[in-house]
Write an enzyme that holds these catalytic residues in place. Structure first.
Site, mmCIF file in Angstrom:
data_model
loop_
_atom_site.group_PDB
_atom_site.id
_atom_site.type_symbol
_atom_site.label_atom_id
_atom_site.label_comp_id
_atom_site.label_asym_id
_atom_site.label_seq_id
_atom_site.Cartn_x
_atom_site.Cartn_y
_atom_site.Cartn_z
ATOM 1 N N GLY A 45 0.830 -1.201 0.000
ATOM 2 C CA GLY A 45 0.000 0.000 0.000
ATOM 3 C C GLY A 45 0.863 1.248 0.000
ATOM 4 O O GLY A 45 2.080 1.188 -0.198
ATOM 5 N N HIS B 251 3.035 27.557 -20.213
ATOM 6 C CA HIS B 251 3.988 26.691 -20.917
ATOM 7 C C HIS B 251 5.411 27.198 -20.661
ATOM 8 O O HIS B 251 5.660 28.392 -20.720
ATOM 9 C CB HIS B 251 3.689 26.723 -22.416
ATOM 10 C CG HIS B 251 4.697 25.983 -23.241
ATOM 11 N ND1 HIS B 251 4.680 24.606 -23.361
ATOM 12 C CD2 HIS B 251 5.745 26.420 -23.981
ATOM 13 C CE1 HIS B 251 5.688 24.237 -24.138
ATOM 14 N NE2 HIS B 251 6.348 25.322 -24.535
#
Length: 468
Positions: free
Chosen positions: A184, A447
């Site tokens: 997990g 960007h």
């Protein structure tokens, strides 16, 4: 017994649920006390969980990069590990955070009652302190006692050899071999820490997959990434015994389905990370007629227990056992106590694995949508096609959007890649406002950033991904 003190609300437990409940109560003008038995506030998360593990994840990631990635980008160094200093830096960070909560308590006029609290009947909380007993009288009791590591039947903890997550955060030396029982989030994060620092890590999982609850496609890709980094996985395997001696620990392993021969595995240290269970020991629930279920969870109806004036939040009740879920419970519960509206949408509680790459998700998986018979469309985008990830040599992973085939409403978002835990918040906001994939696809993103991968994946739902 000291003089009785009277409050509007007494919170038992000073973890993310408890301390946030106390702060919100103070903000709303309620006279509040928070009972915490540790010497510091913050609960498991700040003291021996989320925060120290992230400190070691960060430090170990830098150490590994210095020994490999740095040279590829023209930085020549020869790192050496100073584990004691790494642990000291971890402790310093944790100390600063816990002191910060003390400041917030003072700022919001919350009393921190140091000691072990227990309910002693309706409207009464008794606190065992070093100086004796203190009784608090209150109109509302909030149970926020959190959880503890689940032990593995037949396997006893041995200091420094067979450890839980707390012990794994405080090893005094890097083990040559580490066996992690449980694939997990906790096991994989702590396994990653010690692998980066030099341990050979073997992960043993009862199920035939890692990270239950994660989208299956993402989990398979994630496992391949961890395997490439050096982890070994034994899936569909159960641990039936552990024997510790001066040379380490010998584990006895058997096929989970019961077919096949047993085998043994030798390790210097074994980390048992099979989950957590609610902590209600000695809480006095019987004095108000509250009975946990067979797993130890306390039922609630909008955070109300079966007892008048007794509330429950966080890991000790149902829902994801996550610090940020406990915080949401805390705010909603206190607002209900104060006569306001309080609500938590458990479908929009994100999960994050803070490995490298990170994995984060919110909403439904493909498997859940198929089981429910929901028609959906998928948009995916790989980080190998993301300019920022490419420049930073962080191309492992992808983004996946799941949207309703008819309405385009986003039903789930899954990210495996750099800074996934930071990016998933954008998906949470989108889904909280019932947004469509096109909504995100048509929003300008800066960007070059990793977040452009989210936008490109959203574009992919309707088939117009532009960068891949």
């Amino acid at each position: 017994m000291a003089d009785q003190q009277t409050y509007d609300v007494v919170i038992i437990g000073g973890g993310p649920g408890g301390y946030n409940a106390a702060i919100r109560a103070g903000q709303l003008g309620l006279k509040a006390a928070c009972v915490e038995m540790r010497g510091t506030l913050g609960g498991t998360c700040l003291n021996v969980g989320c925060m120290p593990s992230k400190a070691l994840l960060h430090a170990s990631e830098l150490y590994e990069a210095a020994g490999g990635e740095f040279a590829k980008i023209g930085i020549e160094v020869a790192p050496s590990l100073n584990l004691s200093q790494m642990m000291a830096a971890k402790a310093e960070s944790v100390g600063a955070l816990t002191k910060g909560i003390e400041f917030l308590f003072k700022k919001n006029k919350v009393d921190w009652v140091r000691g072990r609290g227990r309910i002693a009947g309706p409207g009464k909380v008794v606190v065992e302190t070093p100086e004796g007993q203190t009784e608090l009288s209150t109109r509302n009791i909030v149970i926020a006692t959190g959880s503890e590591p689940t032990p593995l039947p037949g396997v006893e903890f041995v200091e420094g050899k067979v450890v839980d997550s707390t012990g794994a955060l405080d090893l005094q030396a890097v083990p040559k071999t580490l066996a992690v029982v449980g694939a997990g989030i906790i096991g994989l994060e702590l396994g990653s820490v010690w692998r980066r620092l030099g341990a050979q890590v073997t992960v043993i999982e009862f199920l035939d997959r890692i990270t239950p609850g994660m989208d299956a496609e993402v989990a398979k890709t994630f496992q391949r990434s961890l395997t490439k980094q050096g982890m070994t996985f034994k899936l569909g395997t159960k641990v039936t015994a552990a024997k510790a001696d001066k040379d380490g620990v010998t584990l006895t392993l058997e096929p989970a389905k019961g077919e096949g021969a047993a085998e043994t595995l030798q390790a210097d240290v074994v980390l048992v990370a099979i989950g957590r269970r609610p902590y209600t020991a000695g809480l006095g629930l019987e004095t108000v007629g509250v009975t946990p279920d067979q797993r130890g969870f306390i039922a609630n109806d909008h955070f109300k227990t079966s007892a008048e004036g007794v509330w429950v939040i966080g890991d000790v009740t149902y829902g994801p056992m996550l610090a940020h879920k406990a915080e949401e419970d805390a705010v909603a519960c206190i607002e209900l106590i104060a006569g306001k509206a309080g609500h938590v949408d458990y479908d929009l509680v994100p999960s994050v694995v803070y490995t490298a790459p990170e994995v984060a998700w919110v909403g439904k998986t493909e498997e859940e949508l198929k089981a429910a018979g929901v028609e959906y469309r998928v948009g995916k985008f790989p980080f190998v096609a993301n300019s920022r990830a490419k420049i930073n040599h962080e191309t492992d992973g992808f983004v996946k959007f799941l949207a309703d085939a008819k309405t385009d409403r986003v039903l789930g978002v899954h990210v495996m890649g750099p800074q996934a835990g930071e990016m998933i918040g954008e998906a949470c906001v989108l889904m909280a406002f019932s947004g469509a994939s096109e909504d995100l696809a048509r929003i300008c993103h800066p960007h070059p950033t990793r977040s452009e991968a989210l936008r490109q994946a959203a574009m992919g739902v309707e088939g117009w991904t532009m960068q891949a």
